[in-house]
Design an enzyme around this catalytic site. Sequence first.
Site, PDB file in Angstrom:
ATOM      1  N   HIS A 145     -15.554 -69.846-105.301  1.00 27.17           N
ATOM      2  CA  HIS A 145     -14.103 -69.992-105.107  1.00 27.17           C
ATOM      3  C   HIS A 145     -13.527 -70.981-106.121  1.00 27.17           C
ATOM      4  CE1 HIS A 145     -10.333 -70.689-102.722  1.00 27.17           C
ATOM      5  NE2 HIS A 145     -10.477 -71.912-103.230  1.00 27.17           N
ATOM      6  N   GLU A 146     -14.195 -72.118-106.279  1.00 28.27           N
ATOM      7  CA  GLU A 146     -13.707 -73.127-107.229  1.00 28.27           C
ATOM      8  C   GLU A 146     -13.817 -72.632-108.671  1.00 28.27           C
ATOM      9  OE1 GLU A 146     -12.060 -75.452-106.087  1.00 28.27           O
ATOM     10  OE2 GLU A 146     -12.691 -75.315-103.997  1.00 28.27           O
ATOM     11  N   HIS A 149     -10.850 -70.566-109.368  1.00 26.27           N
ATOM     12  CA  HIS A 149      -9.682 -71.360-109.759  1.00 26.27           C
ATOM     13  C   HIS A 149      -9.718 -71.672-111.259  1.00 26.27           C
ATOM     14  CE1 HIS A 149      -7.470 -72.123-106.141  1.00 26.27           C
ATOM     15  NE2 HIS A 149      -8.479 -72.692-105.507  1.00 26.27           N
ATOM     16  N   GLU A 225      -4.666 -69.407-103.947  1.00 27.68           N
ATOM     17  CA  GLU A 225      -5.818 -69.501-103.051  1.00 27.68           C
ATOM     18  C   GLU A 225      -6.361 -68.124-102.705  1.00 27.68           C
ATOM     19  OE1 GLU A 225      -7.629 -72.107-102.143  1.00 27.68           O
ATOM     20  OE2 GLU A 225      -6.318 -73.203-103.508  1.00 27.68           O
TER      21      GLU A 225
END
EC number: 3.4.24.-
Length: 299
Positions: A145-146, A149, A225
């Site tokens: 997930h990071e 980003h 997100e």
Amino acid sequence: MMRILLFLGTNLAVIVVASITLRLLGVEGYLRGQGINFNALLIFCFIVGMAGSMISLFISKWMAKRSTGTVVIETPSNATEKWLLDTVAELSRDAGIKTPEVGIFPAQQSNAFATGWNKNDALVAVSAGLLNRMRPEEVRAVLAHEIGHVANGDMVTLALIQGVVNTFVMFFARVVAHLVDSFLKSRTDGAGLGFMGYFAVVIVAEIVFGIIASAIVAWFSRFREYRADAAGAQLAGSGAMINALARLKAETQMPDQMPDTLRAMAITKGQTKSLMERLFASHPPLDDRIRALKEAAYR
């Protein structure tokens, strides 16, 4: 004390950069005897608004390390740290970006964040609590997930949006103050607001417009997100990403130990209830994020 020094230092840097840039561009003051110079005002607001946002972006890694106590893993000292480095390197390679710095910060709440001024010079950090309580596949999903980003360029895009929003907040606040001043001058034989009155109106207008602007920035933050969750599901698997978010949801009652400056980057935010909380939340509710991943998996 560190936060206060960082705030003062950032604002001083903004003033210096704005002053030098305006002088180099030959831009004079936007307030003149005959009225307001809208071109000069817009340039002034753009430079100051963007300067603050860009300076914050460029020092984001430095600020993050110091405000969270993140320790960057240079050479792994145990099997967990080696696994972290190897996993981030693998995910970064799959996402097509340079491997970020990897760190651990001393928070008992399961949490993680990514920051940095570009996708090839980033930092990904996880909390000690996350490593202690999550299964490896769930930690991998959070890392994915990071990495999402970083690969999506979310830090840069958010900084640009914040800079544009800052510009228009400053611009319209000063236009409103000028209109109020002109109105009062027409009614009071030229007295107007006066110096202190003018800037008092500017401050009040900036607060009002700033609240509206915060909702715009928060909307984009929530949107990114969902994109990062989708990237995490693609890199680590939908099931692992859903399980990781469910595990984070179970821990939302724990004290939030993330600094204010990094809350928008923390993965656990989003358990909001009221309409106003949802409007200004940096993250969507975790239930909505889990639902979106499940719906995407069944398509």
